[in-house]
Design a protein around this motif. Structure first.
Motif, short mmCIF file in Angstrom:
data_model
loop_
_atom_site.label_atom_id
_atom_site.label_comp_id
_atom_site.label_asym_id
_atom_site.label_seq_id
_atom_site.Cartn_x
_atom_site.Cartn_y
_atom_site.Cartn_z
N UNK A 169 12.78 60.56 2.71
CA UNK A 169 13.19 61.34 1.51
C UNK A 169 11.87 61.37 0.55
N UNK A 170 11.37 60.24 0.39
CA UNK A 170 10.23 59.71 -0.68
C UNK A 170 8.90 60.73 -0.46
N UNK A 171 8.81 61.48 -1.62
CA UNK A 171 7.75 62.32 -1.63
C UNK A 171 6.31 61.62 -2.34
N UNK A 172 6.94 61.13 -3.42
CA UNK A 172 5.75 60.45 -4.10
C UNK A 172 6.21 59.12 -4.72
N UNK A 173 5.21 58.22 -4.72
CA UNK A 173 5.54 56.85 -5.38
C UNK A 173 4.21 56.52 -6.57
N UNK A 174 4.83 55.79 -7.28
CA UNK A 174 3.88 55.35 -8.46
C UNK A 174 4.03 53.89 -8.51
N UNK A 175 3.07 53.17 -8.46
CA UNK A 175 2.97 51.70 -8.37
C UNK A 175 2.41 51.08 -9.63
N UNK A 176 2.90 50.25 -10.15
CA UNK A 176 2.52 49.56 -11.42
C UNK A 176 2.07 47.97 -11.15
N UNK A 177 1.02 47.68 -11.25
CA UNK A 177 0.70 46.25 -10.93
C UNK A 177 0.19 45.56 -12.24
N UNK A 178 0.25 44.38 -12.56
CA UNK A 178 -0.41 43.97 -13.57
C UNK A 178 -1.80 42.96 -13.02
N UNK A 179 -2.02 43.00 -11.64
CA UNK A 179 -3.54 42.47 -11.12
C UNK A 179 -3.53 43.27 -10.06
N UNK A 180 -4.48 44.41 -10.25
CA UNK A 180 -5.02 45.31 -9.21
C UNK A 180 -5.54 44.48 -8.14
N UNK A 181 -6.17 43.31 -8.18
CA UNK A 181 -6.50 42.41 -6.89
C UNK A 181 -5.63 42.29 -5.76
N UNK A 182 -4.19 42.39 -6.37
CA UNK A 182 -3.34 42.07 -5.23
C UNK A 182 -2.78 43.57 -4.64
N UNK A 204 8.18 45.06 -17.97
CA UNK A 204 9.25 44.19 -18.30
C UNK A 204 9.91 42.88 -17.89
N UNK A 205 10.25 41.87 -18.62
CA UNK A 205 10.70 40.65 -17.95
C UNK A 205 9.66 39.77 -17.47
N UNK A 206 8.34 40.29 -17.52
CA UNK A 206 7.33 39.46 -17.09
C UNK A 206 7.00 39.81 -15.61
N UNK A 207 7.86 40.98 -15.12
CA UNK A 207 7.52 41.14 -13.82
C UNK A 207 5.85 41.26 -13.45
N UNK A 208 5.38 41.24 -12.15
CA UNK A 208 4.02 41.68 -11.80
C UNK A 208 3.76 43.04 -11.18
N UNK A 209 4.94 43.60 -10.95
CA UNK A 209 4.98 44.65 -9.98
C UNK A 209 6.25 45.47 -10.29
N UNK A 210 6.13 47.00 -10.35
CA UNK A 210 6.90 48.02 -10.59
C UNK A 210 6.82 49.30 -9.50
N UNK A 211 7.88 49.84 -9.13
CA UNK A 211 7.80 51.02 -8.40
C UNK A 211 8.85 52.14 -8.54
N UNK A 212 8.31 53.39 -8.63
CA UNK A 212 9.10 54.29 -9.12
C UNK A 212 8.79 55.42 -8.13
N UNK A 213 9.81 56.21 -7.58
CA UNK A 213 9.66 57.25 -6.56
C UNK A 213 10.45 58.58 -6.96
N UNK A 214 9.81 59.36 -6.36
CA UNK A 214 10.56 60.87 -6.31
C UNK A 214 10.90 61.05 -4.70
N UNK A 215 12.41 61.74 -4.99
CA UNK A 215 12.86 62.07 -3.60
C UNK A 215 12.88 63.61 -3.38
N UNK A 216 12.90 64.04 -2.30
CA UNK A 216 13.30 65.56 -2.04
C UNK A 216 14.19 65.71 -1.01
N UNK A 217 15.56 66.14 -1.41
CA UNK A 217 16.63 66.01 -0.46
C UNK A 217 17.00 67.56 -0.09
#
Length: 128
Positions: free
Chosen positions: A74-87, A115-128
């Motif tokens: 059901x995921x139609x869009x993801x947004x990825x956040x990285x603190x180091x794009x080489x990864x 947040x909390x010193x994380x190196x990665x975060x993901x958010x998604x949009x679903x279509x049901x």
């Protein structure tokens, strides 16, 4: 769900497990807040290791998707956040194992901190 992949040869092919664009004809959209690699029991980052944080963030994302009554299809869009794009390639490999084709649309952004010193975060949009 009616998910249609949009692709044109007049734009570059994706450089990972995602589609150029996704169209959906849906009566319900779900917008998930960003997930980082927090252990849901301890509330702390799983590890300082980038790949372990990414895997935990995806597990957290899947838990929220399931709570919404949906699946990864059901995921139609993801947004990825990285603190180091080489990864970037590490994320691509993990994501390619998790998301079936056709892949959702995706944006990847390098950020100076999460947040909390994380190196990665993901958010998604679903279509049901």
């Amino acid at each position: 769900m009616n998910k249609q992949i949009i692709h044109t040869d007049k734009a570059p092919d994706p450089v990972g497990p995602y589609s150029q664009a996704v169209s959906c004809h849906s009566s319900k959209m779900v917008f998930l807040s960003g997930q980082i690699g927090l252990n849901p029991i301890t509330g702390k980052l799983e590890d300082k290791s980038f790949d372990i944080q990414v895997k935990q963030a995806f597990k957290n994302m899947m838990s929220v998707i399931e709570a919404a009554g949906a699946s990864v299809e059901n995921v139609i869009k993801t947004t990825l956040y990285l603190t180091d794009l080489s990864k970037f390639e590490i994320v691509n490999n993990i994501m390619a194992d998790l998301f079936p084709k056709p892949f959702p649309a995706r944006t990847t952004i390098e950020v100076s901190g999460l947040p909390k010193g994380a190196q990665f975060e993901i958010e998604v949009v679903l279509s049901l």
